[in-house]
Design a protein around this motif. Structure first.
Motif, PDB file in Angstrom:
ATOM      1  N   PRO A  50       0.925  -1.469   0.108  1.00  0.00           N
ATOM      2  CA  PRO A  50      -0.028  -0.167   0.080  1.00  0.00           C
ATOM      3  C   PRO A  50       0.799   1.444   0.093  1.00  0.00           C
ATOM      4  CG  PRO A  50       0.165  -0.748   2.341  1.00  0.00           C
ATOM      5  CD  PRO A  50       0.723  -1.816   1.372  1.00  0.00           C
ATOM      6  N   GLN A  53      -2.266   6.670  -0.895  1.00  0.00           N
ATOM      7  CA  GLN A  53      -3.774   6.642  -0.392  1.00  0.00           C
ATOM      8  C   GLN A  53      -4.514   7.595  -1.064  1.00  0.00           C
ATOM      9  OE1 GLN A  53      -2.656   7.686   3.878  1.00  0.00           O
ATOM     10  NE2 GLN A  53      -3.566   5.755   4.382  1.00  0.00           N
ATOM     11  N   GLY A  57      -8.336   8.509   2.255  1.00  0.00           N
ATOM     12  CA  GLY A  57      -7.549   7.667   3.169  1.00  0.00           C
ATOM     13  C   GLY A  57      -7.334   6.265   3.038  1.00  0.00           C
ATOM     14  N   PRO A  59      -5.985   2.977   1.297  1.00  0.00           N
ATOM     15  CA  PRO A  59      -4.850   2.477   0.634  1.00  0.00           C
ATOM     16  C   PRO A  59      -5.131   2.081  -0.692  1.00  0.00           C
ATOM     17  CG  PRO A  59      -5.254   1.228   2.868  1.00  0.00           C
ATOM     18  CD  PRO A  59      -6.615   2.213   2.412  1.00  0.00           C
ATOM     19  N   TRP A  87       5.595   4.954   4.164  1.00  0.00           N
ATOM     20  CA  TRP A  87       4.328   4.510   4.522  1.00  0.00           C
ATOM     21  C   TRP A  87       3.825   4.809   5.847  1.00  0.00           C
ATOM     22  CZ3 TRP A  87      -0.188   3.989   2.245  1.00  0.00           C
ATOM     23  CH2 TRP A  87      -1.138   3.282   2.940  1.00  0.00           C
ATOM     24  N   PRO A  89       0.050   4.680   7.364  1.00  0.00           N
ATOM     25  CA  PRO A  89      -1.415   4.477   7.238  1.00  0.00           C
ATOM     26  C   PRO A  89      -2.105   5.495   8.306  1.00  0.00           C
ATOM     27  CG  PRO A  89      -0.509   2.684   8.405  1.00  0.00           C
ATOM     28  CD  PRO A  89       0.747   3.572   7.957  1.00  0.00           C
ATOM     29  N   PRO A  92      -9.295   5.474   7.069  1.00  0.00           N
ATOM     30  CA  PRO A  92     -10.073   5.932   5.947  1.00  0.00           C
ATOM     31  C   PRO A  92     -11.145   6.799   6.639  1.00  0.00           C
ATOM     32  CG  PRO A  92      -9.782   3.720   5.775  1.00  0.00           C
ATOM     33  CD  PRO A  92      -9.056   3.818   7.057  1.00  0.00           C
TER      34      PRO A  92
END
Length: 95
Positions: A50, A53, A57, A59, A87, A89, A92
């Motif tokens: 991933p 994004q 959000g 990925p 990365w 994360p 979302p």
């Protein structure tokens, strides 16, 4: 010579909350696995990373495929990309 293939994991990013877990083969499973199933059948090593994004959000993955028996090559590539892309994360939106 070593050749790696790179392609998207899915044709389009999934929508947040757009897929529901179901047993068996569903239209969603087929639609979102079209580009990755072949490598499981052929036994070639593959890794999905991933590395981007969407604005929401979600990925966005890129899958790399290596020659048979070269899992080490993909793991080394993944480590390098993880370090260079940084990365980080985030959850979302709306999920």
């Amino acid at each position: 010579m070593v050749v790696l293939a790179a392609h998207p994991v899915t044709r389009l990013p999934a929508t947040v909350g757009g897929l529901e877990s179901q047993a068996g083969v569903t239209d969603d499973a087929v639609r979102f696995s079209t580009l990755v199933r072949i490598w499981g059948v052929t036994g070639q090593p593959a890794i999905s990373l991933p590395i981007h994004q969407t604005a929401d959000g979600v990925p966005v993955g890129v899958q790399f495929v290596g020659p048979p028996g070269r899992d080490d090559l993909l793991l080394a590539l993944a480590a390098q990309l993880e370090e260079s892309v940084g990365w980080c994360p985030r959850a979302p939106a709306g999920g």
